[in-house]
Design a protein around this motif. Structure first.
Motif, short mmCIF file in Angstrom:
data_model
loop_
_atom_site.label_atom_id
_atom_site.label_comp_id
_atom_site.label_asym_id
_atom_site.label_seq_id
_atom_site.Cartn_x
_atom_site.Cartn_y
_atom_site.Cartn_z
N ARG A 117 0.81 -1.21 0.00
CA ARG A 117 0.00 0.00 0.00
C ARG A 117 0.85 1.28 0.00
O ARG A 117 1.83 1.37 0.73
CB ARG A 117 -0.86 -0.02 1.26
CG ARG A 117 -2.04 0.90 1.19
CD ARG A 117 -2.93 0.66 2.38
NE ARG A 117 -4.18 1.35 2.20
CZ ARG A 117 -4.95 1.72 3.20
NH1 ARG A 117 -4.61 1.44 4.43
NH2 ARG A 117 -6.08 2.34 2.96
N SER A 118 0.43 2.27 -0.79
CA SER A 118 1.26 3.47 -0.88
C SER A 118 0.74 4.64 -0.06
O SER A 118 1.48 5.59 0.18
CB SER A 118 1.42 3.90 -2.34
OG SER A 118 0.19 4.37 -2.86
N SER A 119 -0.53 4.63 0.35
CA SER A 119 -1.08 5.78 1.10
C SER A 119 -0.14 6.16 2.24
O SER A 119 0.18 5.31 3.08
CB SER A 119 -2.45 5.43 1.68
OG SER A 119 -3.09 4.46 0.89
N PRO A 120 0.31 7.39 2.30
CA PRO A 120 1.37 7.78 3.24
C PRO A 120 1.07 7.48 4.70
O PRO A 120 1.98 7.25 5.48
CB PRO A 120 1.50 9.29 3.04
CG PRO A 120 0.76 9.62 1.83
CD PRO A 120 -0.16 8.50 1.48
N SER A 121 -0.20 7.43 5.07
CA SER A 121 -0.51 7.16 6.47
C SER A 121 -0.55 5.67 6.75
O SER A 121 -0.65 5.25 7.90
CB SER A 121 -1.88 7.75 6.81
OG SER A 121 -2.85 7.18 5.96
N ALA A 122 -0.47 4.84 5.72
CA ALA A 122 -0.66 3.40 5.93
C ALA A 122 0.30 2.56 5.09
O ALA A 122 0.03 1.40 4.82
CB ALA A 122 -2.10 3.04 5.58
N SER A 123 1.41 3.14 4.68
CA SER A 123 2.33 2.40 3.81
C SER A 123 3.45 1.77 4.64
O SER A 123 3.71 2.19 5.76
CB SER A 123 2.93 3.34 2.77
OG SER A 123 3.90 4.16 3.40
N PRO A 124 4.12 0.78 4.07
CA PRO A 124 5.27 0.23 4.80
C PRO A 124 6.35 1.29 5.06
O PRO A 124 7.14 1.13 6.00
CB PRO A 124 5.78 -0.88 3.87
CG PRO A 124 5.10 -0.70 2.57
CD PRO A 124 3.86 0.07 2.83
N GLU B 170 -7.11 -6.75 7.96
CA GLU B 170 -6.08 -6.48 8.97
C GLU B 170 -4.87 -5.94 8.21
O GLU B 170 -4.24 -6.64 7.43
CB GLU B 170 -5.74 -7.77 9.72
CG GLU B 170 -4.79 -7.59 10.86
CD GLU B 170 -5.40 -6.89 12.07
OE1 GLU B 170 -6.61 -7.06 12.30
OE2 GLU B 170 -4.66 -6.17 12.76
N ARG B 171 -4.56 -4.69 8.47
CA ARG B 171 -3.47 -4.04 7.75
C ARG B 171 -2.13 -4.24 8.45
O ARG B 171 -2.08 -4.49 9.66
CB ARG B 171 -3.74 -2.54 7.66
CG ARG B 171 -4.98 -2.20 6.86
CD ARG B 171 -4.63 -2.12 5.42
NE ARG B 171 -5.74 -1.70 4.59
CZ ARG B 171 -5.77 -1.94 3.29
NH1 ARG B 171 -4.80 -2.60 2.71
NH2 ARG B 171 -6.77 -1.52 2.56
N LEU B 172 -1.09 -4.08 7.69
CA LEU B 172 0.26 -4.04 8.27
C LEU B 172 0.24 -2.96 9.35
O LEU B 172 -0.09 -1.81 9.07
CB LEU B 172 1.25 -3.66 7.17
CG LEU B 172 2.73 -3.62 7.54
CD1 LEU B 172 3.24 -5.03 7.84
CD2 LEU B 172 3.55 -3.01 6.41
N PRO B 173 0.56 -3.29 10.60
CA PRO B 173 0.46 -2.28 11.66
C PRO B 173 1.47 -1.15 11.45
O PRO B 173 2.62 -1.39 11.07
CB PRO B 173 0.77 -3.05 12.94
CG PRO B 173 1.07 -4.45 12.55
CD PRO B 173 1.02 -4.60 11.08
N MET B 174 1.01 0.06 11.70
CA MET B 174 1.87 1.22 11.42
C MET B 174 2.74 1.62 12.60
O MET B 174 3.67 2.38 12.47
CB MET B 174 1.01 2.43 11.01
CG MET B 174 0.40 2.29 9.63
SD MET B 174 1.69 2.13 8.37
CE MET B 174 1.34 0.52 7.72
N LEU B 175 2.41 1.11 13.79
CA LEU B 175 3.10 1.51 15.03
C LEU B 175 2.87 3.02 15.24
O LEU B 175 2.26 3.68 14.42
CB LEU B 175 4.59 1.18 14.99
CG LEU B 175 4.88 -0.28 14.62
CD1 LEU B 175 6.39 -0.51 14.48
CD2 LEU B 175 4.30 -1.25 15.64
N GLU B 176 3.43 3.55 16.31
CA GLU B 176 3.10 4.95 16.60
C GLU B 176 4.16 5.90 16.05
O GLU B 176 5.36 5.64 16.17
CB GLU B 176 2.97 5.12 18.12
CG GLU B 176 2.62 6.54 18.43
CD GLU B 176 1.82 6.70 19.70
OE1 GLU B 176 1.12 5.75 20.08
OE2 GLU B 176 1.91 7.80 20.28
N ASN B 177 3.69 6.99 15.48
CA ASN B 177 4.62 8.01 15.01
C ASN B 177 4.95 8.95 16.17
O ASN B 177 4.08 9.65 16.67
CB ASN B 177 3.96 8.81 13.88
CG ASN B 177 4.92 9.81 13.25
OD1 ASN B 177 6.05 10.00 13.72
ND2 ASN B 177 4.48 10.45 12.17
N PRO B 178 6.23 8.96 16.62
CA PRO B 178 6.58 9.84 17.73
C PRO B 178 6.42 11.32 17.38
O PRO B 178 6.26 12.15 18.27
CB PRO B 178 8.05 9.50 18.01
CG PRO B 178 8.28 8.17 17.36
CD PRO B 178 7.36 8.13 16.18
#
Ligand code: MGD
Ligand code: MGD
Ligand code: SF4
Ligand code: MO
Length: 812
Positions: free
Chosen positions: A174-181, A424-432
């Motif tokens: 996925r390329s969407s910047p909020s949800a991409s690898p 279930e998406r690849l988890p993005m973890l938290e952006n500090p």
């Protein structure tokens, strides 16, 4: 006659002479042949109709709002034929997920001679397109050392993942910047500057929640319960072409309900095209004025649903006006001319602004006020105007005034919603990093980031930006140049290497954005790797597609997950461990799918899904009805607005209007009113640039993707639409090459002279590839609309008002 014989003779001779295949095939058909020729003929036969090695399930994963299954026929590790879904049937709700002309041409993108094959570094100036092949080792080392340097010198806020929608369905891809690898990788390395909003829906997604708490609409399939369909700037026949079947749903549902359909659009769209009952052409950017004219009739003729307004809404009249709002600050007063402007919003008043005859406005109001239920909706064209936030909320006023919200066959005024299965998406973890800018203001953040503030530029999470953007990731997106605004100005900003210091582009082609890369990486396409993707907009049947790699990776193309693992490794073992959790791409898919099945046990087993290719499920609730629960019991199910009700008057917007620093001409209002805008129909600038101009989403391509496919270019030409009255004044006839220009730039393309567009307005398909000599005259022969669009953001969302432009058109 003799001419055609001659032509036939010539072409046949040319064929025989020029291709061995031609002469052999010709011979093979007519004579008994010696063995060697016969076997050659068989080889030719085989070449023309290759035996199948395998058929692989793939999908078209571009951002068109649909999502289509593809069955790729592969021979000798090449895709040679493209089929689409062969499961299901023609029955509404179990239909085949059929690809459109673009998906069916994907072979021409996969096998395109211009595909990127090797990692490269830039050797010319940014934008020149001069590159040199390098090793993966060098490319990955350069990226990681630059990332380390940027973070240590400027901090993580200086790193930015640019908007990109090349792959929206993919999970691992996925390329969407909020949800991409890439987002996940950055979150493993201290984070990066966030963005809010999208180029698709910046204004409406920002505005609707002030009214409803969210931005939901009924599913299109629910039109089977409607008696009237009113579409504001919504063109599913082009923007939701296939797959999910929104266009199909629309037609099937209307066939069942026999609903009348009214299309309100400056263009006579493909959605209208003979299927509509009425087309009402409107000046771009003036829908809110039409709504106000309609509201005036509804109020004066007692056609409003007063009990609905009293029970569910805030601010319609003084009864429900919130504390703190000025006397006569309510909607009814505004419409009747008792508001602070003292102007009654009569049909005559609206007619002058919209260009729609007053009698037609009265008739439309009576029809909307007396036909229930009515499905009143908007596409996202109206909100991509400079006053898009106000327009989006204004259109919602029609279903609100008539009590069409929260019921079957009605709608909220928003665009359609869809049923989707658990994913279930690849988890993005938290952006500090908590700071965010609007997706449209990244060029400002490169140019003068630290001058950008919360109150003036919509910076969120902080009073102001501390550092400019210094490092950009651009994966599967062309919004660095082609899809962003004002290409000539963007070029200046990107060319200056002292500003943004590193641009990494991960692509399949040398797009106009790729030309600005410092490091350019060749990616695999989605159909060349394993992934599981869900439907996008799809009415009341959702589905999952399990994509298998159609072919082995060619040349030195690599999958994004591999690329990012390699970067992570260079950033540190801990980063790699956190990013990958030790899983391969296939292991991630299996792991995530396991979580999906735990939540939704009715899903097929992993291996079963792999075999099936596509899994479909009908919405168990029938149709999606936006705000149904709220309608049934507003106390128990309040909306997410501060009052829990529909906020016709928004106190939060009143506060914003009073505190933000707005540019001259920008309007933020607690009521959904019409406001004139710069470069609108009544801007004095029209004396120099007399035509309104916007770019519609075109069937020939998905934005700029598929734009380099020859058969699509031939089937749907790139032209600028202009009314015969405007053309005649300029001596332009259909097919003439014209220059379209304003003070930002000039494009050249043929004119389509057609009564399908309102006089005074012009339009062209957006997404054509920019093609100009940037060191020379900068005339864009590819005719990308963004050579003409502005970088000035919209007032509230700070979004892209790319449909609001003034131009002049001249014959070349
Ligand atoms: N003037 C104007 N401008 C607009 C719009 C408008 O209406 N008018 N619309 C706006 C909207 S709504 C949007 S969503 C944006 C869209 O803008 P973008 O998100 O930039 O969309 P595309 O132009 O399709 O660019 C996608 C890129 O991804 C690449 N790509 C496709 N598949 C793959 C893959 O598998 N791997 C990799 N690495 N790359 C891949 C394609 O080659 C293409 O270059 O444009 C916006 N710009
Ligand atoms: N074929 C194809 N399909 C696509 C895409 C694509 O590039 N190609 N892109 C996809 C994406 S990412 C998105 S966001 C959506 C975009 O979907 P939309 O934003 O809805 O598409 P647009 O073509 O920009 O606008 C829809 C209609 O609004 C009209 N319009 C423009 N301005 C106004 C106005 O002021 N008032 C009124 N009443 N009408 C107006 C246009 O003439 C057009 O017919 O489409 C998706 N589908
Ligand atoms: S472009 Fe959209 S409608 Fe066409 S095949 Fe691809 S996903 Fe389907
Ligand atoms: Mo979009």
């Amino acid at each position: 006659m003799s001419d055609s014989i001659l032509q036939g003779g010539i072409s046949r001779r040319a064929l025989v002479k020029s291709t061995a295949i031609g002469s052999l095939a010709l011979a093979a058909g007519t004579l008994s042949l010696p063995f060697s020729v016969r076997s050659a003929a068989a080889a030719v036969q085989q070449a023309m109709q290759p035996a199948e090695d395998k058929i692989v399930w793939g999908a078209c994963s571009v951002n068109c709002g649909s999502r289509c299954a593809l069955r790729l026929h592969v021979k000798d590790d090449e895709v040679w034929r493209v089929e689409t879904d062969n499961t299901g049937d023609d029955i509404y709700g179990n239909h085949q997920v059929r690809a459109c002309l673009r998906g069916r041409s994907i072979r021409r993108r996969i096998n395109h001679p211009d595909r990127l094959n090797y990692p490269m570094k830039r050797v010319g100036k940014r934008g020149e397109g001069k590159f040199e092949r390098i090793s993966w080792q060098e490319a990955l080392d350069t990226i990681s050392s630059s990332l380390k340097r940027t973070v240590s010198q400027y901090g993580n806020e200086a790193v930015y993942i640019n908007y990109s929608s090349g792959i929206v369905g993919g999970n691992m891809t996925r390329s969407s910047p909020s949800a991409s690898p890439i987002r996940r990788l950055m979150n493993c390395y201290g984070g990066s500057l966030n963005q809010y909003g999208t180029y698709s829906t910046a204004q409406i997604a920002c505005a609707m929640p002030y009214t409803y708490g969210s931005n939901d609409g009924n599913s299109t399939s629910d039109i089977e319960n409607s008696r009237l369909v009113v579409m504001f700037g919504n063109n599913p026949a082009e923007t939701r072409m296939s797959g999910g079947g929104i266009t199909y749903y629309l037609e099937q549902a209307r066939e069942r309900s026999n609903a009348r359909m009214i299309v309100i659009d400056p263009r006579y769209t493909d959605t209208a095209a003979g299927r509509e009952d009425e087309w009402i052409p409107i000046r771009p950017g003036t829908d809110a004025a039409l709504v106000e004219g309609i509201a005036w009739v509804l109020i004066n003729e007692n056609l409003v649903d007063q009990p609905f307004l009293d029970k569910y809404c805030v601010g319609y009249d003084e009864k429900t006006l919130p504390v703190g709002a000025p006397a006569n600050g309510h909607y009814k007063a505004w419409i009747l001319g008792q508001g602070d402007d003292g102007v009654a919003k009569t049909p005559q008043w609206a007619s002058r602004i919209t260009g729609i005859p007053a009698e037609r406005i009265v008739k439309l109001a009576r029809e909307i006020g007396s036909t229930k239920p009515a499905y009143i909706c908007q596409g996202w064209g109206p909100q991509r105007q400079a006053n898009g936030e106000l327009t989006a909320r204004a259109i919602a006023m029609l279903p609100i005034l008539t009590g069409n919200v929260g019921i079957n066959g009605g709608n909220s005024g928003a665009r359609e919603s869809t049923y989707t299965m658990t994913i279930e998406r690849l988890p993005m973890l938290e952006n500090p990093v908590k700071t965010a800018i609007s997706c449209f203001s990244w060029t400002d953040a490169i140019d003068h980031g630290p001058e950008m503030t919360a109150l003036r530029d919509g910076v969120r999470g902080k009073e102001k930006l501390d550092v400019p953007i210094k490092f950009i990731w651009n994966y599967a997106g062309n919004a660095l140049v082609n899809q962003h605004s004002d290409i000539n100005k963007t070029h200046e900003i990107l060319q200056d290497e002292s500003k943004c210091e590193m641009i990494v582009v991960i692509e399949n082609f040398m797009t106009s954005s790729a030309k600005y890369a410092d490091i350019l990486l060749p990616d695999l396409m989605t159909v060349e790797q394993e992934d599981i993707i869900p439907n996008d907009y799809a009415g009341n049947m959702g589905y999952l597609i399990f994509i298998q790699p159609a072919t082995a990776p060619k040349f030195e193309r690599r999958p994004i997950y591999w690329i990012l693992c390699e970067v992570a490794k260079r950033l540190g073992d801990d980063v790699l461990q956190k990013f990958s959790e030790g899983r391969s791409q296939a292991e991630w898919l299996q792991y995530l799918y396991g979580k999906m099945r735990a939540r939704d046990p009715a899903l097929p087993a992993y291996d079963e899904l792999k075999k099936m290719g596509i899994y479909k499920r009908k919405d168990p609730n029938g149709h999606f009805v936006a705000y149904r629960k709220f309608r049934e019991d507003p106390q128990a199910n309040p909306l997410k607005t501060p009052s829990g009700k529909i906020e016709i008057y928004s106190s939060r917007l009143a506060e914003i209007a009073g505190t933000w620093e707005l540019k001259q001409g920008d309007v933020i209002s607690p009521l959904p009113i019409y406001a004139a805008t710069p470069e609108g129909w009544d801007d004095p600038k029209r004396s120099t640039f007399p035509l309104q101009m916007y770019g519609f989403h075109y069937k020939a391509r998905t934005h700029s993707t598929y734009a380099n496919v020859d058969v699509l270019q031939a089937a749907c030409r790139h032209e600028v639409w202009i009314n015969p009255l405007d053309a005649q004044k300029r001596g332009i006839t259909d097919g003439d090459m014209v220059r379209v220009f304003n003070d930002r730039g000039e494009v050249r393309l043929p004119a389509k002279v057609t009564p399908r567009i309102l006089p005074g307005v012009s339009a062209m398909g957006q997404g054509a590839w920019h093609q100009a000599d940037m060191a020379g005259d900068r005339i864009d022969y590819g005719a990308c609309i963004n050579t003409l669009t502005t970088l000035r953001p919209s007032p509230l969302a700070k979004g892209n008002p790319q449909h609001t432009n003034l131009v002049e058109i001249e014959k070349v």
